[in-house]
Design an enzyme around this catalytic site. Sequence first.
Site, mmCIF file in Angstrom:
data_model
loop_
_atom_site.group_PDB
_atom_site.id
_atom_site.type_symbol
_atom_site.label_atom_id
_atom_site.label_comp_id
_atom_site.label_asym_id
_atom_site.label_seq_id
_atom_site.Cartn_x
_atom_site.Cartn_y
_atom_site.Cartn_z
ATOM 1 N N GLY A 34 0.545 -1.379 0.044
ATOM 2 C CA GLY A 34 -0.090 0.166 0.119
ATOM 3 C C GLY A 34 0.864 1.286 0.217
ATOM 4 N N CYS A 81 -26.622 -10.260 -17.140
ATOM 5 C CA CYS A 81 -26.508 -9.921 -18.185
ATOM 6 C C CYS A 81 -26.973 -9.722 -19.242
ATOM 7 C CB CYS A 81 -24.614 -10.773 -18.599
ATOM 8 S SG CYS A 81 -24.290 -10.647 -19.773
ATOM 9 N N CYS A 105 -25.289 -13.481 -21.295
ATOM 10 C CA CYS A 105 -25.279 -14.390 -20.664
ATOM 11 C C CYS A 105 -26.111 -14.921 -19.781
ATOM 12 C CB CYS A 105 -23.611 -14.770 -20.548
ATOM 13 S SG CYS A 105 -23.096 -13.960 -18.954
ATOM 14 N N CYS A 163 -21.758 -8.262 -19.536
ATOM 15 C CA CYS A 163 -20.944 -8.026 -19.186
ATOM 16 C C CYS A 163 -19.324 -7.203 -18.907
ATOM 17 C CB CYS A 163 -20.227 -9.733 -18.449
ATOM 18 S SG CYS A 163 -21.108 -11.028 -18.179
ATOM 19 N N CYS A 222 -17.956 -13.266 -20.106
ATOM 20 C CA CYS A 222 -19.096 -13.305 -20.638
ATOM 21 C C CYS A 222 -18.895 -14.484 -21.708
ATOM 22 C CB CYS A 222 -19.100 -12.041 -20.778
ATOM 23 S SG CYS A 222 -21.191 -12.289 -21.675
#
Lengths: 256, 227, 290
Positions: free
Chosen positions: C30, C238, C241, C263, C269
């Site tokens: 970080g 979606c 899909c 997606c 997808c």
Amino acid sequence: MTPLLKVNNLSKFYGNRIGCNDVSFDLYPGEVMGIVGESGSGKSTLLNCLAGRLEPDAGEVLFHTRADGLRDTVTMSEPERRMLGRTDWAFVHQHARDGLRMGVSAGGNVGERLMAVGARNYGDIRAKAIDWLERVEIAEDRVDDRPSAFSGGMQQRLQIARNLVTGPRLVFMDEPTGGLDVSVQARLLDLLRGLVREMGLSAIIVTHDLAVVRLLADRLMVMKSGHVVESGLTDQVLDDPQHGYTQLLVSSVLQV
Amino acid sequence: MIEIRDLSKEFVLHNQGGAVIPVMAGGSLSVAPGECVALVGASGAGKSTLMRMIYGNYLANGGSILVGDVDLARAEPREILALRREVLGYVSQFLRVVPRVPTLDVVAEPLLNVGVGVEEAHERARDLLGRLNIPERLWALSPTTFSGGEQQRVNIARGFAHAFPAMLLDEPTASLDAKNREVVLGLIEEAKARGAAIIGIFHDKAARERVCDREVDVTGFAPKAVA
Amino acid sequence: MSEAYNFAYLDEQTKRMIRRAILKGLAIPGYQVPFASREMPMPYGWGTGGVQVSAAVLTPEDTMKVIDQGADDTTNAVSIRKFFQKTAGVAVTERTSDADVIQTRHRIPEEPLREDQILVYQVPIPEPLRFLEPRETETRKMHALEEYGLMHVKLYEDISRNGAISTAYAYPVKVEGRYVMDPSPIPKFDNPKLEMAAIQLFGAGREQRIYALPPYTKAVSLDFEDYPFEASKADHACDLCGCDTSYLDEVIVDDAGGRMFVCSDTDFCRGRRAEGHIGAQGAPFEEDAA
């Protein structure tokens, strides 16, 4: 009673110019001390050294911390000093925009210190912010407005709320009423007096306005060319000044 | 209660060639609890100067000013402040307050300063303002806009709000009508009765004779060289 | 691969310098490590930071995948992919599971990554505190001293203005209880996925910063007790899909208000459709239909 702040032989030089020289005093809990002097007399330098915003060249600034008693804030580590700056100390700038985040709402400005010490409940933070806005006479419905939409007096009151929300014990003020209308000044002075009494605050106020110190300060320190030339009870220093410079200063005030 | 010994005072005017003006030497005075002493002497003899020195407003150059066990000639500012808050009251001729503060709060402030609750302090303030005939409609206003007589009465109400064991009164009855003068003299008598030691300046001879037990002529404290 | 270039465009010294920054970043999760960012043959904002990091970690045997907003076929993704094909000669793929190094802009793939994969993020503004504190000296000090109250001021402002935390992307996280980090402008939906098996590297070219999350590093999204963090997405499945757990893009399909949700992760997808899943507006899968 132990002093809240004990200053020993504090000096600050800018090259070979004197910022402030060999200043010593004790400040006790609940006391309000004024520092007066003309521009360039070193009063702001002194205030900044006391508040850890400027590193002095010599001397000690002992603050009575809650945990460990008297500690020298000049030699303590920076995280500790900054922690004091967020908790037990407060600094009110002459220009509110130096002490506020102008892009953040009034509520966010007041809440920042709370969040800085770990407050993580939005509802609590907001409630406390609103409570403080009311204490400085800013209406609740302004809580989401930015300071840029506020008048000068309101900005200054917001700055005070932002500083006092964490219940500090020592407040540094640099010309807190400078640049405000006289009517707004009076309101601010009244507010400050009330808060000082209610919260048992100690304060150090730098100003060149003798009327302000007469109303706010218990004690007075008069500075000239970086030196403290006279100190004592505010009304005694103003009514029976001993040093030539103080006599000049007092007699130079325009009578209304 | 108030014990003054061998007090001296001089003013040094640094901006006028360092002129030294001695105004007092060998000032001595003692006031017992419940006693009221009047300072007398011609105008300019030093009555107000002495009062101001007792209050710590003027710095003494020599001697001692004991109020209770605090010596004002030597005390630290915070000791003097504590004394003024708890022990030593002062009713000056002029009201000096923060503008905009309501009269009721001006009068209640000395009580709040000694830790009295807001309700109780306001109750006492209302009582005093009522007795001193300040119309109730003015209580919420700042006294800065009042007439001279009204300001003087607000000042007296403020001075008598807290039961100080020692009090300094500078012309408390000046510019008052007969009715209000009577109220103020009553307040002084009540203060004496509860044991307050009082030093006052009264030009009003009748008032002086009524409330004062003794007179002290401050002309006797004048420095010999100049007098 | 063009013989005119050193492997992966950058010279070896530069790659070593960048690898040192990456190692330091991995050692201090970080923490933003400054590095001497090079001029790249593409404009700032096009992923110069990510490209330099990818160049430093690529080996000739690696297979690379590049996505932009989850898609492999957008301009940014295509040009960066071509860049590495040309300068490093590495194999490329669109399949998440086949890739060794994945460079991404603004998304984390839906498919969980493995320990032997590296995810490289393109970062525009690495400093999460920048929004409220413009001074770099001050933000560095705030990181050093863990003074992160300001981060919550931003969230406070969100709630006070919108009634909820409206920050929807670049949602700040606290890493291993220490540094507050900007996860780059990924949707906050992806924030929980930051705790993953793969190594995650973040490169900001213009701002000259690199930071990193080692595998399984804890990354907690900041929030308030009474306004807890929520990984939100559009409330749809979606349309191609039928997946109702993936992050969706809203696509306007005509000028009469017609739209569909698909997606954002195109590879994910396609994989689902290949397995036979069909959404509300989807057609049965055909190889190379896209």
